[in-house]
Design an enzyme around this catalytic site. Structure first.
Site, PDB file in Angstrom:
ATOM      1  N   CYS A   1     -53.497   8.325  19.327  1.00 53.42           N
ATOM      2  CA  CYS A   1     -53.247   9.760  19.178  1.00 53.42           C
ATOM      3  C   CYS A   1     -51.786  10.015  18.810  1.00 53.42           C
ATOM      4  O   CYS A   1     -50.911  10.002  19.679  1.00 53.42           O
ATOM      5  CB  CYS A   1     -53.604  10.481  20.474  1.00 53.42           C
ATOM      6  SG  CYS A   1     -53.257  12.262  20.435  1.00 53.42           S
TER       7      CYS A   1
ATOM      8  N   CYS B   1     -50.085  12.966  20.453  1.00 54.88           N
ATOM      9  CA  CYS B   1     -49.712  12.766  21.852  1.00 54.88           C
ATOM     10  C   CYS B   1     -48.484  11.869  21.998  1.00 54.88           C
ATOM     11  O   CYS B   1     -47.630  12.106  22.841  1.00 54.88           O
ATOM     12  CB  CYS B   1     -50.858  12.109  22.626  1.00 54.88           C
ATOM     13  SG  CYS B   1     -52.470  12.834  22.299  1.00 54.88           S
ATOM     14  N   ASP B   2     -48.409  10.820  21.190  1.00 52.66           N
ATOM     15  CA  ASP B   2     -47.468   9.744  21.487  1.00 52.66           C
ATOM     16  C   ASP B   2     -46.329   9.560  20.488  1.00 52.66           C
ATOM     17  O   ASP B   2     -45.459   8.708  20.692  1.00 52.66           O
ATOM     18  CB  ASP B   2     -48.243   8.411  21.611  1.00 52.66           C
ATOM     19  CG  ASP B   2     -49.260   8.451  22.752  1.00 52.66           C
ATOM     20  OD1 ASP B   2     -49.035   9.210  23.711  1.00 52.66           O
ATOM     21  OD2 ASP B   2     -50.262   7.729  22.674  1.00 52.66           O
TER      22      ASP B   2
END
Lengths: 304, 304
Positions: A134, A137-138
């Site tokens: 993701c 997200c990261d």
């Protein structure tokens, strides 16, 4: 005899837990069925920085434990079992599981989707330690570092472009010789100085000490083997929604996703879907939670 | 010269703050414009029990402060000013405010809606102390107690039916002699033993010590005045979306709401809407937050 609930929720991630919070608070008798760990795939996230309300971040496990605790406080019941089917019988919905069958007035399907994996050495060991599924997200964990993206579809290219804001260099590794993506997205990707492409290439192994440091690659045309030093690798090779047991019950798209309207309703009155299992979901914890709440509100209206 | 941002967000409630969190994390230069208190109308909620992730509940003020802190951490800028218009000029979007004008590549409109108020004595003083504008949020505070609902539309009847699960009795007070609602909803309401109706009746004053205890009522046909003892009163007399400055810019429905697609896009590419300002919003903090995140994700795709 089959036990009856007003609402049965399938799946215990943010979508299902949030749905259960609202149906329970609406005093609808509610059962949540989860086949693995309550929390869903986000329990693998060591630090969730983008769920609104937690400025310091929170682990996916803790976040979903809080959600579960909250829903349980208002009466949500939880069963660990695998759902094997839904049967429509004389206006009733029967949810079949490996433990027992349940009769429901409304069903909220929130079983999520699984990210496709390469299945290569190092992938599992380094998940959360440089291997990510993701970019949204990261990405921020890789400021100023070289990273790889595996895949050649729209999602992969969108993620690669997102990552250019953080990484020193983004290397897109694709097993074919061209992208499977829209022309405009391709042109934008080719025009981006930070993005490089490795065509006809597959990743054979992910290596490192504690965190990802190097990829072992192979050119599938020439057979040549080589290595690439990166700090992270983003897998963008697709998703698989957990809808196998729904074939013949609900219309699914070619990839297996459920199409809903804006009320999270499916084609069957009283059956709702929420979260990553929906076609075109934004695949974030808070959008899944919002979906779950919307489904719960319309499930209540359907029942009453 | 007008200052430029990649994203300008109008409105600082859960939708705007969550959008700002995501656009900032995507490293898009982002400005959030709020005309009053950062947090939006939820700052008036003393205890929010239904935002997933806070099992003990949290005040609306604290929740939105956490969200603001989180978005600010990733670079979101905030300006206190009133937005007065949006102008489209040579492919650019100019957001006009009482402080300055800003040029944006994408705009996310998240200005929320205001609950219509009766404007009677006691209403303001007892807000959060028995006067509520959200049955889904506050119903659980009135277990086993008699409560009133003011209104005669679909929302009022839906809320009255929701409240029957908690209250000992629900008295619907309506200034007309019949409901403005669908037949099926009416029949269900009339069949509900816990619901009573006071027709042709208006509330003149809300009284109590510390919390709501009594309503002063008047029959508008006979002129008769009387009182009613209740523990709470839910106002369900409509909403007013904060879209006055958008007339002529975006198509609005008769009530002033913005219609969006599932990507939160409006009819103008690059202008998105999120939260309570949208037609058919579920009007919950977490659905607004989810909307904001979806808008942010598609704003990024629009810009890149």
């Amino acid at each position: 005899m089959n036990k009856e609930y007003e609402v049965v929720i399938i799946g215990g991630g943010p979508a299902g837990l949030s749905a259960g919070l609202y149906t329970s608070r609406a005093r609808l008798s509610s059962l949540l069925i989860e086949r693995g760990l309550v929390g869903g795939q986000i329990v693998n996230a060591e630090l969730v920085e983008n769920y609104p309300g937690f400025p310091e971040g929170i682990s996916g496990l803790e976040l979903t434990q809080l959600m579960h605790q909250q829903a349980t406080k208002y009466g949500l019941e939880t069963l660990l079992a695998e759902t094997t089917g839904i049967e429509l019988k004389e206006g009733q919905k029967v949810v079949k599981t490996t433990e027992a069958n349940f009769i429901a007035k409304a069903v909220i399907i929130a079983g999520g989707s699984e990210r496709a994996k390469l299945g290569i050495p190092g992938e599992k060991e380094f998940t959360g330690k440089g291997v990510s599924y993701c970019a949204t997200c990261d990405a921020a964990f890789f400021k100023g570092e070289p990273i790889a993206v595996v895949g050649g579809g729209d999602a992969a290219i969108t993620e690669a472009r997102h990552l250019t804001r953080f990484a020193s260099k983004v290397i897109v590794i694709h097993r074919r010789h061209q992208l499977r993506t829209s022309r405009i997205l391709q042109e934008k990707a080719f025009a981006e100085p930070k993005i490089e492409f490795l065509w006809n290439t597959i990743v054979e192994e992910i290596k490192g000490e504690e965190v990802v440091q190097q990829l072992s690659l192979r050119n599938v045309i020439t057979g040549e083997k080589f290595t690439l030093d990166v700090a992270g690798i983003f897998m963008s090779i697709g998703f698989k929604p957990n809808t196998a047991y729904l074939k013949g019950v609900l219309p699914l798209d070619a990839a297996g996703y459920i199409t809903t309207n804006e009320k999270m309703g499916t084609e069957i009155p009283g059956i709702f879907a929420a979260g990553d299992i929906r076609y075109n979901s934004a695949q974030q914890a808070v959008t899944a939670a919002g979906d779950g709440v919307t489904a719960a509100i319309y499930a209540e209206i359907f029942i009453r």
